[in-house]
Design a protein around this motif. Structure first.
Motif, PDB file in Angstrom:
ATOM      1  N   SER A 215      -1.722   0.071  -8.678  1.00 30.16           N
ATOM      2  CA  SER A 215      -2.100  -1.197  -8.062  1.00 30.16           C
ATOM      3  C   SER A 215      -3.397  -1.051  -7.284  1.00 30.16           C
ATOM      4  O   SER A 215      -4.292  -1.916  -7.358  1.00 30.16           O
ATOM      5  CB  SER A 215      -0.971  -1.698  -7.161  1.00 30.16           C
ATOM      6  N   GLU A 216      -3.516   0.042  -6.560  1.00 30.94           N
ATOM      7  CA  GLU A 216      -4.736   0.288  -5.791  1.00 30.94           C
ATOM      8  C   GLU A 216      -5.937   0.453  -6.727  1.00 30.94           C
ATOM      9  O   GLU A 216      -7.042  -0.039  -6.443  1.00 30.94           O
ATOM     10  CB  GLU A 216      -4.552   1.548  -4.936  1.00 30.94           C
TER      11      GLU A 216
ATOM     12  N   HIS B 106       3.052   3.653  -9.075  1.00 32.94           N
ATOM     13  CA  HIS B 106       2.811   2.208  -9.182  1.00 32.94           C
ATOM     14  C   HIS B 106       1.898   1.749  -8.063  1.00 32.94           C
ATOM     15  O   HIS B 106       1.031   0.871  -8.263  1.00 32.94           O
ATOM     16  CB  HIS B 106       4.138   1.442  -9.125  1.00 32.94           C
ATOM     17  N   SER B 107       2.083   2.366  -6.905  1.00 37.38           N
ATOM     18  CA  SER B 107       1.203   2.019  -5.779  1.00 37.38           C
ATOM     19  C   SER B 107      -0.229   2.452  -6.079  1.00 37.38           C
ATOM     20  O   SER B 107      -1.184   1.702  -5.824  1.00 37.38           O
ATOM     21  CB  SER B 107       1.710   2.706  -4.504  1.00 37.38           C
ATOM     22  N   GLN B 108      -0.360   3.661  -6.632  1.00 38.45           N
ATOM     23  CA  GLN B 108      -1.696   4.136  -6.992  1.00 38.45           C
ATOM     24  C   GLN B 108      -2.333   3.245  -8.079  1.00 38.45           C
ATOM     25  O   GLN B 108      -3.528   2.953  -8.033  1.00 38.45           O
ATOM     26  CB  GLN B 108      -1.617   5.584  -7.487  1.00 38.45           C
TER      27      GLN B 108
ATOM     28  N   THR C 169       7.426   5.054  -7.646  1.00 40.23           N
ATOM     29  CA  THR C 169       6.957   4.154  -6.584  1.00 40.23           C
ATOM     30  C   THR C 169       5.546   4.528  -6.156  1.00 40.23           C
ATOM     31  O   THR C 169       4.669   3.674  -5.983  1.00 40.23           O
ATOM     32  CB  THR C 169       7.919   4.210  -5.388  1.00 40.23           C
TER      33      THR C 169
END
Length: 601
Positions: free
Chosen positions: A380-381, A376-378, A373
């Motif tokens: 996307s950023e 994936h956030s990194q 999680t």
């Protein structure tokens, strides 16, 4: 330059050789008709590479080989042998009456090439036809050196009647006269080239039409170039923008590659943990089934002893008669029950360890999910940051590199096609000029040489006492001469022959004196026709006997360059004859002496 003829030999199987010695000097061959004089000239031309075989004169049948010995101006002897049957020609250095042994190799490539070399004609160029140029050949040299009776007395100018050869003979005569060839002459296109040029124009028109069909309507090269310049400016602006952010963008891309690598590793770990958990759950289910089976066995053992023995319901045999009854009777059910309990305890212990393993996997899966999680956030950023860097800041950049590149390609192709059309139209113009028929105009500076040989011809004719000769001029179009402003061929046979003899001798002497191409010898058949035909009375075309005497006197005293061979019916007087190297043919029915060129018994 040139050659001198030494000896002519004609041979055949079981035939006595026919021999004529020229000894490299002037020579007179005379005798009545049908003694082989013209045949002798045919043999000379054939030995020197002529295409026409000597005509059969009856008693020449069976003679199959012609040999000619000659000497160069550097005193090198040669002998050429040529078969009348196969036309094969073999050339040797030295004097030979029969082909030498294999120890003496023949000269290559052969007689035509040797003659052009010895005559100073090697690599000399002449115009051979409309728009065509070629080498002066041995055939050209023979044409202006060997004169049979038809050429000597005929009513056709030396340029001939064959239009295909007239240009060649004019060019060859000009070269012999002036010593200057046509290698630097600018030629009009030939008929063949005209046809090729028309085909090229048609092909170019088709290609131009095809290219124009693919261009935008009313496309002009300056407009397209202006559009291309604007697009190049836009691409340059975009390139500068991207270059400014390229370092940061590269760093983000490298970071994202690392994030993606970690995500792939975690996904691999999660897949492995999930697969292990599934296997453990399946194993736990098996253990559960085993426990239920053992519990049932334990229960059955505890109640087994309370059941009454009964006969077999199928065969009604008493159980005491069963073989295993005694064994069963001896087996204690308590043992079975005890073993089941022990096995159940073992399985329970295994299930406890399995439950711990499943718990550990659940914890690992939870941790992996949490890390994924975060990653994936990194990721996307990171993508958001890259998009921000790539986000267009002007209308130019908003257009996009891809669209601009596509437009630039289309414009470049259109400009290229227009430039191609310009090149094709230029070539078309060049080929279009070649399709137009042009008159071949050739200007040659032969005036001084022409004047020199005309002066010599006039001197010869006057020394031979040919009457009424006031002027001589060269007509290059006819490759012939004019006497008193009249064509040579417009006179009767008598004068045509003597005029041609003077022309041939003067042409040879001028060429040799000035080192221009020439064979170096002339052979003239029947230059003297001295009869007066009673049918025409005292014709101006008939020659007086005095001409014959003067001619033979000149021949006896001649000292100029070049070999002269005369073949004639007329016989000089005894005094002159004694001073002229000669061969007499008396004829088949004549007095004692040689009957003709071919030995006759």
């Amino acid at each position: 330059m040139g050659i001198r003829l030494l000896k002519l030999l004609v041979t055949g199987t079981n035939k006595p050789p026919a021999v004529l010695n020229f000894n490299g000097a002037l020579h007179l061959v005379f005798g009545p008709t049908d003694t082989g004089k013209s045949y002798t000239l045919d043999c000379l031309k054939y030995a020197l590479g002529g295409s026409g075989r000597p005509k059969d004169i009856g008693h020449s049948s069976g003679y199959t080989s012609v040999a000619l010995q000659f000497k160069s101006d550097t005193n090198v002897d040669y002998t050429v042998f040529r078969s009348v049957v196969s036309d094969e020609s073999i050339l040797y250095e030295g004097l030979h009456e029969i082909p030498p042994s294999i120890d003496i190799p023949p000269i290559k490539p052969g007689i035509p090439e040797l003659l052009t070399s010895l005559s100073g004609a090697r690599d000399k160029k002449i115009i051979t036809g409309k728009g065509a140029i070629g080498n002066l050949t041995a055939g050209d040299l023979r044409y202006f050196s060997m004169f049979d009776e038809m050429k000597t007395l005929g009513d056709i100018p030396l340029v001939g009647k064959d239009r295909k050869l007239q240009t060649r003979y004019r060019s060859a005569l000009s070269l012999i006269l002036s010593g200057t060839d046509d290698s630097t002459t600018t030629l009009p296109t030939s008929t063949k080239d005209n046809t090729i040029a028309r085909g090229q124009v048609q092909a170019l028109d088709e290609e131009i039409k095809s290219l124009r069909s693919g261009l935008p309507k009313d496309a002009a090269k300056p407009d397209l170039q202006e559009q291309l310049s604007r697009i190049d400016s836009q691409l340059l602006e975009m390139s500068k923008y991207l270059q400014v952010n390229s370092t940061q963008l590269q760093s983000l891309k490298e970071t994202r590659q690392e994030i993606q690598s970690k995500i792939r590793d975690l996904n691999t770990r999660r897949s492995a943990a999930t697969e292990a958990k599934d296997r453990f759950m399946l194993l736990d289910h098996k253990y559960h089934s085993d426990l239920e089976r053992l519990h049932t066995l334990k229960t059955a053992a505890s109640v087994f002893a309370s059941y009454e023995a009964r006969p077999c319901p199928l065969c009604h045999t008493d159980i005491s008669h069963q073989t295993r009854h005694a064994e069963l009777a001896e087996t204690e059910t308590q043992t079975v029950s005890t073993a089941s309990i022990a096995e159940m305890a073992k399985i329970e212990s295994l299930r406890a360890g399995l439950a711990q393993a499943i718990k550990d996997l659940d914890e690992e899966l939870g941790q992996t999910a949490s890390e994924l999680t975060i990653l994936h956030s990194q990721d996307s950023e990171n993508l958001s940051q890259q998009s921000a860097l790539l986000a267009p800041t002007s209308s130019t950049i908003k257009t996009g590199i891809s669209a601009l590149s596509e437009q630039r390609t289309e414009l470049s192709l259109a400009i290229r096609d227009i430039e191609r059309i310009e090149q094709l139209e230029k070539r078309r113009g060049e080929f279009a000029l070649r399709t137009k028929r042009q008159t071949q105009k050739i200007e040659r500076n032969v005036a001084s040489d022409a004047q020199a040989i005309c002066t010599r011809i006039l001197h010869l004719l006057r020394s031979w006492a040919v009457p009424d000769v006031e002027s001589v001029h060269l007509d290059l179009d006819d490759a012939d001469i004019k006497i008193n402003h009249r064509q040579r061929i417009s006179y009767g046979k008598g004068k045509r022959g003597i005029f041609l003899a003077a022309y041939a001798v003067a042409l040879m002497e001028n060429a040799l004196a000035r080192k221009h191409p020439h064979l170096g010898c002339v052979a003239i058949d029947s230059p003297l026709v001295t009869y007066k035909d009673p049918k025409y009375g005292d014709s101006e075309d008939a020659l007086d006997d005095a001409v014959k005497d003067k001619f033979f006197d000149w021949l006896a005293n001649r000292q100029e360059h070049g070999q002269v061979i005369i073949l004639e019916n007329e016989e000089p007087n005894a005094i002159l004859l004694s001073r002229i190297p000669h061969t007499e043919f008396v004829g088949k029915y004549g007095a004692k002496g040689r009957k003709g060129f071919i030995p006759i018994a």
